[in-house]
Design a protein around this motif. Structure first.
Motif, PDB file in Angstrom:
ATOM      1  N   THR A 133       0.831  -1.198   0.000  1.00  0.00           N
ATOM      2  CA  THR A 133       0.000   0.000   0.000  1.00  0.00           C
ATOM      3  C   THR A 133       0.866   1.248   0.000  1.00  0.00           C
ATOM      4  OG1 THR A 133      -0.148  -0.141   2.411  1.00  0.00           O
ATOM      5  CG2 THR A 133      -1.958  -1.084   1.123  1.00  0.00           C
ATOM      6  N   VAL A 134       0.455   2.229  -0.817  1.00  0.00           N
ATOM      7  CA  VAL A 134       1.241   3.448  -1.031  1.00  0.00           C
ATOM      8  C   VAL A 134       0.308   4.645  -0.968  1.00  0.00           C
ATOM      9  CG1 VAL A 134       2.732   4.692  -2.631  1.00  0.00           C
ATOM     10  CG2 VAL A 134       2.864   2.214  -2.507  1.00  0.00           C
ATOM     11  N   ALA A 135       0.802   5.752  -0.427  1.00  0.00           N
ATOM     12  CA  ALA A 135       0.066   7.010  -0.429  1.00  0.00           C
ATOM     13  C   ALA A 135       0.968   8.104  -0.996  1.00  0.00           C
ATOM     14  CB  ALA A 135      -0.387   7.391   0.969  1.00  0.00           C
ATOM     15  N   VAL A 136       0.375   8.960  -1.821  1.00  0.00           N
ATOM     16  CA  VAL A 136       1.059  10.153  -2.325  1.00  0.00           C
ATOM     17  C   VAL A 136       0.301  11.348  -1.759  1.00  0.00           C
ATOM     18  CG1 VAL A 136       1.778  11.446  -4.346  1.00  0.00           C
ATOM     19  CG2 VAL A 136       1.750   8.952  -4.429  1.00  0.00           C
ATOM     20  N   VAL A 137       0.948  12.126  -0.920  1.00  0.00           N
ATOM     21  CA  VAL A 137       0.292  13.184  -0.164  1.00  0.00           C
ATOM     22  C   VAL A 137       0.742  14.536  -0.696  1.00  0.00           C
ATOM     23  CG1 VAL A 137      -0.078  14.194   2.105  1.00  0.00           C
ATOM     24  CG2 VAL A 137       0.178  11.708   1.864  1.00  0.00           C
ATOM     25  N   GLU A 138      -0.217  15.327  -1.175  1.00  0.00           N
ATOM     26  CA  GLU A 138       0.085  16.678  -1.640  1.00  0.00           C
ATOM     27  C   GLU A 138      -0.072  17.680  -0.512  1.00  0.00           C
ATOM     28  OE1 GLU A 138      -1.546  19.944  -4.919  1.00  0.00           O
ATOM     29  OE2 GLU A 138      -2.130  17.844  -5.076  1.00  0.00           O
ATOM     30  N   ASP A 139      -1.105  17.545   0.298  1.00  0.00           N
ATOM     31  CA  ASP A 139      -1.345  18.419   1.439  1.00  0.00           C
ATOM     32  C   ASP A 139      -0.677  17.799   2.660  1.00  0.00           C
ATOM     33  OD1 ASP A 139      -2.338  19.920   3.553  1.00  0.00           O
ATOM     34  OD2 ASP A 139      -4.320  20.143   2.668  1.00  0.00           O
ATOM     35  N   ALA A 140       0.368  18.460   3.167  1.00  0.00           N
ATOM     36  CA  ALA A 140       1.174  17.881   4.239  1.00  0.00           C
ATOM     37  C   ALA A 140       0.377  17.608   5.498  1.00  0.00           C
ATOM     38  CB  ALA A 140       2.340  18.817   4.560  1.00  0.00           C
ATOM     39  N   ARG A 141      -0.779  18.209   5.652  1.00  0.00           N
ATOM     40  CA  ARG A 141      -1.589  17.982   6.850  1.00  0.00           C
ATOM     41  C   ARG A 141      -2.088  16.544   6.922  1.00  0.00           C
ATOM     42  NH1 ARG A 141      -5.929  22.680   6.248  1.00  0.00           N
ATOM     43  NH2 ARG A 141      -5.914  21.801   4.123  1.00  0.00           N
ATOM     44  N   PHE A 142      -2.107  15.832   5.787  1.00  0.00           N
ATOM     45  CA  PHE A 142      -2.614  14.459   5.778  1.00  0.00           C
ATOM     46  C   PHE A 142      -1.487  13.429   5.847  1.00  0.00           C
ATOM     47  CE2 PHE A 142      -5.832  16.945   3.461  1.00  0.00           C
ATOM     48  CZ  PHE A 142      -6.940  16.675   4.234  1.00  0.00           C
ATOM     49  N   ALA A 143      -0.234  13.867   5.964  1.00  0.00           N
ATOM     50  CA  ALA A 143       0.876  12.927   5.956  1.00  0.00           C
ATOM     51  C   ALA A 143       0.831  11.976   7.139  1.00  0.00           C
ATOM     52  CB  ALA A 143       2.205  13.690   5.934  1.00  0.00           C
ATOM     53  N   GLY A 144       0.547  12.517   8.339  1.00  0.00           N
ATOM     54  CA  GLY A 144       0.485  11.657   9.518  1.00  0.00           C
ATOM     55  C   GLY A 144      -0.630  10.628   9.426  1.00  0.00           C
ATOM     56  N   THR A 145      -1.765  11.040   8.897  1.00  0.00           N
ATOM     57  CA  THR A 145      -2.874  10.109   8.734  1.00  0.00           C
ATOM     58  C   THR A 145      -2.513   9.001   7.752  1.00  0.00           C
ATOM     59  OG1 THR A 145      -4.425  11.915   9.144  1.00  0.00           O
ATOM     60  CG2 THR A 145      -5.303   9.920   8.126  1.00  0.00           C
ATOM     61  N   ALA A 146      -1.832   9.359   6.666  1.00  0.00           N
ATOM     62  CA  ALA A 146      -1.416   8.351   5.687  1.00  0.00           C
ATOM     63  C   ALA A 146      -0.455   7.351   6.303  1.00  0.00           C
ATOM     64  CB  ALA A 146      -0.776   9.040   4.484  1.00  0.00           C
ATOM     65  N   CYS A 147       0.388   7.806   7.239  1.00  0.00           N
ATOM     66  CA  CYS A 147       1.315   6.895   7.901  1.00  0.00           C
ATOM     67  C   CYS A 147       0.573   5.777   8.638  1.00  0.00           C
ATOM     68  CB  CYS A 147       2.181   7.665   8.903  1.00  0.00           C
ATOM     69  SG  CYS A 147       3.480   8.671   8.159  1.00  0.00           S
ATOM     70  N   ASP A 148      -0.625   6.079   9.140  1.00  0.00           N
ATOM     71  CA  ASP A 148      -1.381   5.094   9.894  1.00  0.00           C
ATOM     72  C   ASP A 148      -2.109   4.085   9.003  1.00  0.00           C
ATOM     73  OD1 ASP A 148      -0.617   6.465  12.170  1.00  0.00           O
ATOM     74  OD2 ASP A 148      -2.438   7.698  12.217  1.00  0.00           O
ATOM     75  N   VAL A 149      -2.163   4.359   7.681  1.00  0.00           N
ATOM     76  CA  VAL A 149      -2.993   3.545   6.800  1.00  0.00           C
ATOM     77  C   VAL A 149      -2.165   2.706   5.830  1.00  0.00           C
ATOM     78  CG1 VAL A 149      -4.813   3.627   5.044  1.00  0.00           C
ATOM     79  CG2 VAL A 149      -4.864   5.217   6.978  1.00  0.00           C
ATOM     80  N   VAL A 150      -1.053   3.257   5.322  1.00  0.00           N
ATOM     81  CA  VAL A 150      -0.302   2.583   4.259  1.00  0.00           C
ATOM     82  C   VAL A 150       1.108   2.255   4.738  1.00  0.00           C
ATOM     83  CG1 VAL A 150      -1.633   3.744   2.458  1.00  0.00           C
ATOM     84  CG2 VAL A 150       0.506   4.762   3.268  1.00  0.00           C
ATOM     85  N   GLN A 151       1.848   1.542   3.860  1.00  0.00           N
ATOM     86  CA  GLN A 151       3.207   1.139   4.196  1.00  0.00           C
ATOM     87  C   GLN A 151       4.258   2.143   3.727  1.00  0.00           C
ATOM     88  OE1 GLN A 151       2.333  -2.555   2.087  1.00  0.00           O
ATOM     89  NE2 GLN A 151       3.261  -3.662   3.801  1.00  0.00           N
ATOM     90  N   VAL A 152       3.974   2.861   2.647  1.00  0.00           N
ATOM     91  CA  VAL A 152       4.920   3.845   2.118  1.00  0.00           C
ATOM     92  C   VAL A 152       4.170   5.144   1.877  1.00  0.00           C
ATOM     93  CG1 VAL A 152       6.508   4.447   0.260  1.00  0.00           C
ATOM     94  CG2 VAL A 152       6.345   2.083   1.024  1.00  0.00           C
ATOM     95  N   VAL A 153       4.703   6.232   2.419  1.00  0.00           N
ATOM     96  CA  VAL A 153       4.106   7.550   2.253  1.00  0.00           C
ATOM     97  C   VAL A 153       5.081   8.427   1.488  1.00  0.00           C
ATOM     98  CG1 VAL A 153       3.161   9.572   3.403  1.00  0.00           C
ATOM     99  CG2 VAL A 153       2.847   7.314   4.417  1.00  0.00           C
ATOM    100  N   ILE A 154       4.617   8.953   0.358  1.00  0.00           N
ATOM    101  CA  ILE A 154       5.415   9.895  -0.440  1.00  0.00           C
ATOM    102  C   ILE A 154       4.790  11.263  -0.245  1.00  0.00           C
ATOM    103  CG2 ILE A 154       6.228  10.484  -2.744  1.00  0.00           C
ATOM    104  CD1 ILE A 154       5.633   7.459  -3.425  1.00  0.00           C
ATOM    105  N   ALA A 155       5.445  12.101   0.545  1.00  0.00           N
ATOM    106  CA  ALA A 155       4.892  13.406   0.910  1.00  0.00           C
ATOM    107  C   ALA A 155       6.002  14.448   0.796  1.00  0.00           C
ATOM    108  CB  ALA A 155       4.318  13.373   2.329  1.00  0.00           C
ATOM    109  N   ALA A 156       6.059  15.125  -0.339  1.00  0.00           N
ATOM    110  CA  ALA A 156       7.159  16.054  -0.611  1.00  0.00           C
ATOM    111  C   ALA A 156       7.188  17.204   0.389  1.00  0.00           C
ATOM    112  CB  ALA A 156       7.034  16.599  -2.034  1.00  0.00           C
ATOM    113  N   ARG A 157       6.020  17.581   0.947  1.00  0.00           N
ATOM    114  CA  ARG A 157       5.983  18.748   1.835  1.00  0.00           C
ATOM    115  C   ARG A 157       5.962  18.376   3.309  1.00  0.00           C
ATOM    116  NH1 ARG A 157       1.325  22.297  -1.191  1.00  0.00           N
ATOM    117  NH2 ARG A 157       1.805  21.593  -3.294  1.00  0.00           N
ATOM    118  N   ALA A 158       6.043  17.110   3.618  1.00  0.00           N
ATOM    119  CA  ALA A 158       6.025  16.695   5.020  1.00  0.00           C
ATOM    120  C   ALA A 158       7.278  17.198   5.725  1.00  0.00           C
ATOM    121  CB  ALA A 158       5.930  15.183   5.114  1.00  0.00           C
TER     122      ALA A 158
END
Length: 806
Positions: free
Chosen positions: A702-727
């Motif tokens: 499972t992978v997440a691509v996060v554009e809005d950095a406010r959702f980066a932490g939430t994506a960490c709880d759901v997927v295995q890899v988080v790609i968040a350029a603005r985190a």
């Protein structure tokens, strides 16, 4: 046969090969070698060569070969030291003030300026580049030498779009350009006197002439034909429409646009023949003076003027050096067209700028020249052996055979030029034009008999204001070339070859050089090498592609599923995806599934329509601007302090100019992500607009691509890899792998293979920029908060570095 090669002086042809190989080795090393040991080894080889100068055995030849290899390495080291370009380390929005050094139109309503950067403000950059390239929109056009100021978005030149592809930061480093970007609005003239040295004053005078000539040509000949004519004369190519540029590329006629050896040879050759014919009309003068040498001197002056108004581009420099050497040979009664002259020109170029040997322009230009000269030499030897006119050929049919020779010459020249450059076109651009021969056969008579002669006459008459009719005829010929290009481009024929293995280019180049530089039967040894290169290319085409791709700025990610590409954006950045498509022979991508979810209120400092407009313009820019479009959404971030003194970073929400999310909003987002992963098919992104995307591979990853950095932490709880350029954090508390902008800045673009497993520890990662520490990469290691260069990868990615390659 070796003795025969040596008796013909072909040992000299090995000098540029050895010097160039030494430069290639120096640039390819993962770390910069120490200079003093290289100097010591070079002196030792030179001493050994002098001691053995009376011998002709292998020991002396080996010592000399190593000597020239080391000379190439030291020339590369010298150029690297001489340039010492300061590269911007991170994207930033700042006030810039600089002096215009060059300018050229870059599409409708846009101008591209090269600025000598004087200062930056709000924030002040600690590592300020010396030169930058910026694009300005608006009706105001600034002159060369003007000091201008305005708020601009600057980014470092982009790296490879995928591992193994072209590193545009390398080209920018050796061009002396440390950042690229665009102005917000139109900049303004800044106060103060611009002081320049004598050399800078002369250079800017030539650039002013160049800009004035290009403007006059475009005003005289409207449309793409005028922009095409200006490109041939002054090398200002950006005014040509993207449609025409693409047609020229697909049809195999793009080489006409550049001021290359073809253009320089046609211009100097036409002038030389014309001047010699005029002087020959004066019998007394022709008997008293060496008319041929006078014509060569006049042609050399004309070629020098052509070079001075060309903008000093690399291709123009190379063409001028080659033409100057060939014309100078006339002064000493030596043959102008010979492989020795080509080798001498290559040596001069390598001494001046050894980094050019890695570029497609150098390789394709000299490959075509070497192949054509070698072919001409072989034809001349055969003609001398068989005689000019076979006894069976009637004298009355001489005109017919003359026309046949002309047509055959154009055909053979186009065939040799196309085949000789195919190797380098495949390796650098991953494609080949199958109808290039037909296009050149149709277009080159127009270029040779209409475009260049009338363009040359127009340039000579321009100071007297009599150039108009001749430039219009030149434009008429170029309009014909454009028609040929668009017609043949409509046939298709742009065959994608895909990314080549690392051994393809060295093996193919070695085979090509053996085949063309040797004149005995030893040249046939090049054929097995070329066959091996073809086999390597065929074998690489059967290797499975990676499973997942990530761009170096995190703006785009994609699953590769058989013949389908599932991207994280409905409209991928044009430049980035075009690189992916050509390198991996990919089809058009399938966009994500968009969810109808409410987007939390944002406090944007730039309206979405403006951001989208700027992004779409930048996506169409030339190579090197790929990282800009993806950074547009960060453009209005006045709180950034790139290069400023260290300070406590504000929260992610404050830095992004957005409100913090409420706990219930985060909970709803978590549920939406989990539901999207469960209900949608594998390897398809499901996205909330301008916020986040999630996807699951066929292997369960499972992978997440996060554009809005406010959702980066939430994506960490759901997927295995988080790609968040603005985190603003580099690790997830949940244990998921976080790949933020800082990590991508160090690694560059990523290729991931899941290997049939769902655990990231079992995946294979290949990074574009890991494994090397060179001058043109070091800006990626700069930490402005601590004001140091830190080559270490972020800790979560250190365990993956074993799978990385430079």
């Amino acid at each position: 046969m070796l003795a025969e090669e040596q008796s013909h002086g072909h040992a000299f042809l090995a000098l540029p090969v050895l010097v160039g190989l030494g430069a290639v080795i120096w640039f390819a090393l993962p770390t910069e070698p120490a200079t003093w040991p290289l100097i010591g080894a070079l002196l030792a080889c030179a001493t050994l060569g002098l001691v053995l100068r009376g011998h002709h055995g292998w020991k002396r030849h080996a010592a000399l070969a190593v000597l020239f290899l080391l000379a190439g390495m030291l020339l590369a080291a010298c150029e690297n030291w001489r340039m010492a370009t300061v590269m911007l380390d991170q994207p930033v929005t700042t006030m810039v003030t600089g002096v215009v050094e060059m300018r050229e139109p870059s599409g409708k309503g846009r101008w591209r300026y090269v600025l000598a950067l004087e200062k930056t403000e709000m924030p002040t950059l600690r590592r300020q580049p010396g030169r930058i390239t910026v694009i300005s929109r608006g009706k105001t056009v600034f002159d060369i030498g003007d000091r201008i100021s305005g708020r601009a978005r600057l980014s470092p030149p982009s790296g490879p779009a995928l591992p193994g592809l072209v590193d545009f930061a390398f080209n920018s480093y050796f061009d002396g350009v440390g950042a690229i970007g665009y102005f917000y609005g139109t900049p303004s003239l800044a106060d103060g006197t611009v002081t320049v040295s004598w050399g800078q004053s002369m250079e800017r005078m030539f650039f002013t002439w160049r800009s004035a000539i290009a403007t006059r040509i475009r005003d005289t000949v409207p449309g793409d034909a005028g922009a095409f004519a200006a490109a041939i004369v002054t090398d200002e190519r950006r005014a040509i429409s993207s449609e025409t540029t693409e047609a020229l590329r697909v049809s195999g006629l793009a080489h006409i646009v550049a001021i290359s050896g073809l253009n320089m040879a046609l211009a100097a050759g036409i002038f030389f023949v014309g001047m010699r014919s005029l002087l020959a009309l004066l019998p007394g003068f022709a008997q008293a003076f060496p008319v041929k040498k006078l014509a060569a001197a006049a042609a050399l002056l004309m070629a020098t003027g052509y070079y001075l108004i060309s903008g000093f581009g690399v291709s123009a420099e190379r063409a001028y050096i080659m033409m100057a050497i060939m014309l100078a040979a006339v002064f000493f009664d030596r043959p102008s067209i010979s492989l020795r002259n080509v080798a001498l020109a290559a040596l001069v170029v390598l001494v001046v700028s050894p980094s050019e040997i890695l570029g497609p322009s150098f390789q394709m230009s000299f490959a075509a020249t070497v192949a054509l000269v070698a072919g001409y030499s072989a034809w001349s030897r055969r003609r001398e052996k068989n005689g000019d006119d076979p006894p069976w050929r009637p004298a009355t049919l001489k005109p017919v055979f003359a026309v046949g020779h002309l047509i055959g010459g154009v055909f053979v020249t186009s065939l040799i030029g196309g085949l000789s450059t195919a190797i380098f076109s495949i390796d650098h651009f991953h494609r080949m034009s199958t109808y290039g021969l037909v296009a050149n056969l149709a277009a080159m008579p127009l270029v040779s008999f209409i475009v260049m002669p009338f363009g040359l006459i127009g340039m000579l008459l321009m100071p007297f204001g009599l150039d108009g009719p001749f430039l219009q005829i030149m434009g008429f010929g170029l309009q014909g070339v454009i028609v040929v290009a668009k017609t043949i481009a409509g046939w298709g024929g742009d065959v994608g070859i895909g990314r080549q293995p690392s051994g393809f280019l060295p093996v193919a180049t070695a085979g090509f050089l053996v085949l063309t530089l040797l004149r005995t039967r030893l040249h046939l040894l090049g054929l097995p090498l070329l066959a091996l290169a073809i086999f390597l290319s065929w074998r690489a085409g059967h290797d499975p592609p990676p499973d997942f791709l990530v761009s170096e700025d995190g703006s785009l990610a994609a699953f590769l599923e058989g013949a389908q590409v599932n991207a994280s954006r409905a409209r991928p950045p044009g430049f980035i995806y075009s690189q992916w498509r050509h390198a991996l022979s990919l089809p058009q991508p399938t966009g994500p599934v968009l969810l109808d979810l409410p987007t939390p209120g944002n406090k944007e400092t730039a309206s979405p329509p403006i951001v989208a407009s700027v992004a779409s313009n930048l996506d169409a820019e030339t190579p090197g601007s790929g990282s800009l479009a993806s950074s547009v959404a960060q453009a209005a971030d006045p709180a950034q302090k790139i290069g400023a003194p260290a300070a406590a970073p504000p929260s992610a929400g404050a830095r992004a100019g957005r409100e913090r999310l409420k706990p219930e909003e985060l909970a709803q987002t978590r549920q939406a992500m989990q539901k999207a992963l469960l209900e949608n098919r594998s390897e398809t992104f499901v996205c909330a607009a301008r916020s986040w995307c999630v996807a699951k591979s066929n292997d369960g990853a499972t992978v997440a691509v996060v554009e809005d950095a406010r959702f980066a932490g939430t994506a960490c709880d759901v997927v295995q890899v988080v790609i968040a350029a603005r985190a603003r954090f580099d690790r997830c508390r949940s244990g998921a792998l976080m790949i933020n902008g800082e990590a991508l800045r160090r690694t560059g673009a990523l290729e991931i293979r899941f290997n049939g497993k769902s655990d990231p520890q079992d995946w294979s990662f290949i990074a574009a920029m890991v494994g090397a520490d060179r001058s043109w990469m070091r800006h990626r290691q700069y930490d402005w908060r601590r004001n140091i260069f830190d080559p270490a990868l972020p800790e979560p990615l250190q365990s993956l570095s074993s799978g990385a390659k430079p």
